[in-house]
Design a protein around this motif. Structure first.
Motif, mmCIF file in Angstrom:
data_model
loop_
_atom_site.group_PDB
_atom_site.id
_atom_site.type_symbol
_atom_site.label_atom_id
_atom_site.label_comp_id
_atom_site.label_asym_id
_atom_site.label_seq_id
_atom_site.Cartn_x
_atom_site.Cartn_y
_atom_site.Cartn_z
ATOM 1 N N ASN A 1 0.843 -1.205 0.000
ATOM 2 C CA ASN A 1 0.000 0.000 0.000
ATOM 3 C C ASN A 1 0.877 1.253 0.000
ATOM 4 N N ASN A 2 0.695 2.046 -1.027
ATOM 5 C CA ASN A 2 1.575 3.212 -1.192
ATOM 6 C C ASN A 2 1.345 4.282 -0.129
ATOM 7 N N ASP A 3 0.187 4.230 0.552
ATOM 8 C CA ASP A 3 -0.100 5.263 1.557
ATOM 9 C C ASP A 3 0.359 4.855 2.955
ATOM 10 N N ALA A 4 1.072 3.739 3.080
ATOM 11 C CA ALA A 4 1.621 3.323 4.381
ATOM 12 C C ALA A 4 2.826 4.218 4.709
ATOM 13 N N PRO A 5 3.273 4.223 5.981
ATOM 14 C CA PRO A 5 4.347 5.156 6.367
ATOM 15 C C PRO A 5 5.649 4.993 5.576
ATOM 16 N N ASP A 6 6.121 3.778 5.335
ATOM 17 C CA ASP A 6 7.382 3.603 4.597
ATOM 18 C C ASP A 6 7.250 2.401 3.658
ATOM 19 N N PRO A 7 6.560 2.593 2.531
ATOM 20 C CA PRO A 7 6.257 1.445 1.667
ATOM 21 C C PRO A 7 7.494 0.795 1.049
ATOM 22 N N LEU A 8 8.558 1.566 0.826
ATOM 23 C CA LEU A 8 9.767 0.947 0.260
ATOM 24 C C LEU A 8 10.396 -0.005 1.270
ATOM 25 N N GLU A 9 10.438 0.412 2.526
ATOM 26 C CA GLU A 9 10.992 -0.455 3.568
ATOM 27 C C GLU A 9 10.118 -1.705 3.739
ATOM 28 N N SER A 10 8.803 -1.563 3.662
ATOM 29 C CA SER A 10 7.918 -2.743 3.723
ATOM 30 C C SER A 10 8.221 -3.688 2.571
ATOM 31 N N LEU B 1 -4.459 7.358 -3.356
ATOM 32 C CA LEU B 1 -4.417 8.027 -2.048
ATOM 33 C C LEU B 1 -3.032 8.598 -1.745
ATOM 34 N N ALA B 2 -1.989 7.987 -2.307
ATOM 35 C CA ALA B 2 -0.614 8.500 -2.154
ATOM 36 C C ALA B 2 0.102 8.239 -3.476
ATOM 37 N N ARG B 3 0.516 9.321 -4.138
ATOM 38 C CA ARG B 3 1.080 9.188 -5.496
ATOM 39 C C ARG B 3 2.505 8.638 -5.461
ATOM 40 N N THR B 4 3.226 8.966 -4.387
ATOM 41 C CA THR B 4 4.636 8.549 -4.312
ATOM 42 C C THR B 4 4.838 7.573 -3.148
ATOM 43 N N PRO B 5 5.881 6.750 -3.192
ATOM 44 C CA PRO B 5 6.926 6.610 -4.208
ATOM 45 C C PRO B 5 6.353 6.152 -5.559
ATOM 46 N N ARG C 1 18.010 -9.926 -10.543
ATOM 47 C CA ARG C 1 16.692 -10.574 -10.511
ATOM 48 C C ARG C 1 15.683 -9.703 -11.245
ATOM 49 N N THR C 2 14.810 -10.321 -11.999
ATOM 50 C CA THR C 2 13.749 -9.565 -12.666
ATOM 51 C C THR C 2 12.513 -9.590 -11.783
ATOM 52 N N ILE C 3 12.189 -8.440 -11.201
ATOM 53 C CA ILE C 3 10.992 -8.342 -10.354
ATOM 54 C C ILE C 3 10.163 -7.162 -10.866
ATOM 55 N N PRO C 4 9.194 -7.436 -11.750
ATOM 56 C CA PRO C 4 8.408 -6.338 -12.318
ATOM 57 C C PRO C 4 7.562 -5.639 -11.263
ATOM 58 N N VAL C 5 7.416 -4.315 -11.413
ATOM 59 C CA VAL C 5 6.588 -3.518 -10.495
ATOM 60 C C VAL C 5 5.489 -2.827 -11.310
ATOM 61 N N PHE C 6 4.251 -2.943 -10.832
ATOM 62 C CA PHE C 6 3.117 -2.286 -11.482
ATOM 63 C C PHE C 6 2.353 -1.483 -10.428
ATOM 64 N N THR C 7 1.662 -0.427 -10.847
ATOM 65 C CA THR C 7 0.622 0.087 -9.963
ATOM 66 C C THR C 7 -0.597 -0.800 -10.184
ATOM 67 N N ALA C 8 -1.388 -0.967 -9.123
ATOM 68 C CA ALA C 8 -2.529 -1.881 -9.250
ATOM 69 C C ALA C 8 -3.619 -1.449 -8.292
ATOM 70 N N ASP C 9 -4.859 -1.560 -8.726
ATOM 71 C CA ASP C 9 -5.981 -1.351 -7.817
ATOM 72 C C ASP C 9 -6.617 -2.708 -7.554
#
Ligand SMILES: Nc1nc2c(ncn2[C@@H]2O[C@H](COP(=O)(O)OP(=O)(O)OP(=O)(O)O)[C@@H](O)[C@H]2O)c(=O)[nH]1
Ligand SMILES: [Mg+2]
Length: 188
Positions: free
Chosen positions: A93-102, A128-132, A148-156
């Motif tokens: 969830n991008n609106d969590a306090p530190d989504p990269l660390e999660s 709800l939170a545009r960044t990261p 490693r190939t780990i694709p990242v997408f935005t997703a609802d």
């Protein structure tokens, strides 16, 4: 019929249960209990065991969908579920306090699936939170797991078509990774 077992993991409130409900063609088996951590994520219920759903992709690929609980106190379920999983859908969830660390912490929980190249990251709640931004996740992940190939997408997770796109990317990656590993020569 080919069969896939896909695990949905990630922090509390990322949308794992929501995603499985969007995707499943059968009635989802859920283990929701009242959320006593509303100060962490403000929603009525939380997964305490697992979610289970199923769908078919194309003519002959059955996908079993397992959803893990997000809270650390139920972390023993993560290993149980990871043992069966051929692929990992990591929702963050991008609106969590530190989504990269999660993201870093959850990837570290599933080393075998990361090593195999069988992971897709879906970044939810970007309305709800545009960044990261997605490329910031991709750059961070490349630093933690070079090569490693780990694709990242935005997703609802509320959208079946969004989640289907991610799932198809994941299944394609899992199949490619498994074919490649079959072709690796045995080490003497
Ligand atoms: N606005 C918005 N809401 C979302 C999005 N994705 C999920 N939600 C909502 O966020 C909540 C996610 O809840 P769950 O699906 O229970 O999350 P979970 O990952 O299963 O959480 P735990 O089982 O508690 O770990 C639901 O109320 C969803 O409707 C999104 O992209 N945007
Ligand atoms: Mg859940």
């Amino acid at each position: 019929m080919a069969e896939h077992v896909i695990l949905f993991a990630g922090p509390m409130g990322a949308g794992k249960t929501t995603a499985i409900r969007s995707l499943s063609e059968i009635e989802v088996v859920s283990t929701e209990a009242l959320n006593t951590e509303r100060h962490v994520v403000d929603k009525a219920t939380t997964t305490v065991g697992l979610d289970y759903g199923e769908l078919t992709l194309g003519a002959d690929e059955k996908v079993r969908l397992y959803g893990a609980p997000g809270q650390r106190r139920f972390a023993f379920m993560w290993d149980v579920l990871a043992q069966r999983a051929r692929g990992l859908m990591l929702l963050v969830n991008n609106d969590a306090p530190d989504p990269l660390e999660s993201t870093r912490r959850f990837l570290a929980q599933f080393p075998a699936l990361v090593e195999k190249g069988a992971v897709v990251v879906g970044v939810s709640r970007t309305d709800l939170a545009r960044t990261p931004l997605v490329h910031e996740y991709a750059r961070a992940i490349a630093g933690w797991h070079p090569g490693r190939t780990i694709p990242v997408f935005t997703a609802d997770p509320r959208s079946a078509s969004h989640m289907r796109t991610l799932l198809m990317a994941l299944v394609a990656n899992v199949e490619a990774a498994e074919l490649l590993s079959e072709q690796q020569p045995e080490v003497a």
